[in-house]
Design a protein around this motif. Sequence first.
Motif, PDB file in Angstrom:
ATOM      1  N   UNK A 128       0.873  -1.171   0.000  1.00 29.31           N
ATOM      2  CA  UNK A 128       0.000   0.000   0.000  1.00 29.31           C
ATOM      3  C   UNK A 128       0.907   1.216   0.000  1.00 29.31           C
ATOM      4  N   UNK A 129       0.770   2.029  -1.037  1.00 31.21           N
ATOM      5  CA  UNK A 129       1.729   3.114  -1.209  1.00 31.21           C
ATOM      6  C   UNK A 129       1.055   4.480  -1.110  1.00 31.21           C
ATOM      7  N   UNK A 130       1.374   5.198  -0.040  1.00 29.88           N
ATOM      8  CA  UNK A 130       0.849   6.550   0.162  1.00 29.88           C
ATOM      9  C   UNK A 130       1.982   7.571   0.130  1.00 29.88           C
ATOM     10  N   UNK A 131       3.030   7.244  -0.591  1.00 30.23           N
ATOM     11  CA  UNK A 131       4.194   8.134  -0.619  1.00 30.23           C
ATOM     12  C   UNK A 131       3.828   9.482  -1.259  1.00 30.23           C
ATOM     13  N   UNK A 132       4.405  10.566  -0.738  1.00 30.18           N
ATOM     14  CA  UNK A 132       4.244  11.925  -1.301  1.00 30.18           C
ATOM     15  C   UNK A 132       2.779  12.334  -1.493  1.00 30.18           C
ATOM     16  N   UNK A 133       1.994  12.235  -0.425  1.00 30.30           N
ATOM     17  CA  UNK A 133       0.585  12.648  -0.545  1.00 30.30           C
ATOM     18  C   UNK A 133       0.229  13.727   0.472  1.00 30.30           C
ATOM     19  N   UNK A 134       1.231  14.386   1.016  1.00 31.64           N
ATOM     20  CA  UNK A 134       1.027  15.473   1.992  1.00 31.64           C
ATOM     21  C   UNK A 134       0.183  15.055   3.197  1.00 31.64           C
ATOM     22  N   UNK A 135       0.304  13.806   3.595  1.00 29.56           N
ATOM     23  CA  UNK A 135      -0.487  13.324   4.733  1.00 29.56           C
ATOM     24  C   UNK A 135       0.052  13.871   6.049  1.00 29.56           C
ATOM     25  N   UNK A 136      -0.862  14.276   6.921  1.00 32.21           N
ATOM     26  CA  UNK A 136      -0.479  14.722   8.262  1.00 32.21           C
ATOM     27  C   UNK A 136      -0.777  13.657   9.300  1.00 32.21           C
ATOM     28  N   UNK A 137      -1.597  12.664   8.879  1.00 36.02           N
ATOM     29  CA  UNK A 137      -1.946  11.564   9.788  1.00 36.02           C
ATOM     30  C   UNK A 137      -1.870  10.253   9.025  1.00 36.02           C
ATOM     31  N   UNK A 138      -1.657   9.178   9.730  1.00 33.22           N
ATOM     32  CA  UNK A 138      -1.675   7.864   9.095  1.00 33.22           C
ATOM     33  C   UNK A 138      -3.124   7.552   8.727  1.00 33.22           C
ATOM     34  N   UNK A 139      -3.420   7.189   7.466  1.00 28.23           N
ATOM     35  CA  UNK A 139      -4.808   6.922   7.079  1.00 28.23           C
ATOM     36  C   UNK A 139      -5.429   5.817   7.940  1.00 28.23           C
ATOM     37  N   UNK A 140      -6.734   5.919   8.147  1.00 28.83           N
ATOM     38  CA  UNK A 140      -7.383   4.988   9.078  1.00 28.83           C
ATOM     39  C   UNK A 140      -7.827   3.689   8.428  1.00 28.83           C
ATOM     40  N   UNK A 141      -8.183   3.775   7.140  1.00 30.68           N
ATOM     41  CA  UNK A 141      -8.818   2.605   6.509  1.00 30.68           C
ATOM     42  C   UNK A 141      -7.815   1.736   5.752  1.00 30.68           C
ATOM     43  N   UNK A 142      -6.705   1.422   6.387  1.00 29.36           N
ATOM     44  CA  UNK A 142      -5.679   0.611   5.727  1.00 29.36           C
ATOM     45  C   UNK A 142      -6.130  -0.841   5.657  1.00 29.36           C
TER      46      UNK A 142
END
Length: 294
Positions: free
Chosen positions: A32-46
């Motif tokens: 699961x790749x969330x690289x470079x998405x300006x996230x401030x929190x770890x997504x909840x629905x992994x």
Amino acid sequence: MRHIRSIYIFCSIVRSVHIGASELPEERELTTNFSSMSLRKVPEDLSPITTTLDLSYNLLFQLQHSDFRSLSKLKALILCHNRIQELDIKTFEFNKELRYLDVSNNRLKRVTWFPLADLRHVDLSFNDFDAVPICVETGNMSQLETLGLSGAKIQKSDFQKIAHLHLNTVFLGLRTLSHYEEGSLPILNTRKLHIVLPVDTNFWVLLQDGIKTSKILEVTNIDLHKSQFTSYGSQQNPILENAKTSILLLNKVDLSWDDLFLIFQLIWHTSVEYFQIQHVTFGGACLETFKYWT
Ligand SMILES: *[C@@H]1O[C@H](CO)[C@@H](O)[C@H](O)[C@H]1NC(C)=O
Ligand SMILES: *[C@@H]1O[C@H](CO)[C@@H](O)[C@H](O)[C@H]1NC(C)=O
């Protein structure tokens, strides 16, 4: 409705979830790749079957104990290039299969260790630690193979806590180095040591200690135009005792012919069999690679 559907599809593409087809279902790998998405929190629905999670190059500054709890299959977690200031390895206590943890290039000042049975690779290099983040619990992790570290101060007592571990690679990625206690590096028990130097570092002390540490030694970012090094080098007795290195690799080097001569003088009577300098500047002239076999 049409709009909502297209957002959903967009998200699935951006997440780029790949299910690798393996022979046995339990060997399935899910990245699961969330690289470079300006996230401030770890997504909840992994997805709970995620085995590799890439959260690099985001704006994460804090990890919660609940963030990774549901990911019981997680093997690799990539958190490099965020803004995380504090790390508690107990956060991953439910990720029993976690082997690979990369928290390099963050703003870490504190790490709390917790013995995770499968953790083999931990990278804490290029962070803001005052002292190298090693404690007694680190020494309990006998399965560790690769350890990335950083710290403005390096002293013997830190490395003594992991002296009994048989490591494959120690990577020291340093942003600053305000104090180095001579004799610290040789305490490490590792096959390979790679040091990335910050500017204004006493290269000669680290080179000599590095040669006493590991079979393979790599040093990156060497600027010998900071004059103190040359004077230090020429004062030293060039006979190096207890040398271990047989392969010496220097990367991104800016030096004069005199410096190169000093390096040769230093390694001449040691265990070094193969010597390579890559990306070298000789007083303004660039050279790709310089190789030498003794
Ligand atoms: C995630 O995506 C980035 C950017 O496309 C890529 O560089 C990175 O290697 C990917 N991570 C993994 C674990 O495949
Ligand atoms: C860690 O090491 C200490 C001393 O070596 C030992 O007493 C302790 O039981 C170990 N803890 C774990 C969790 O392995």
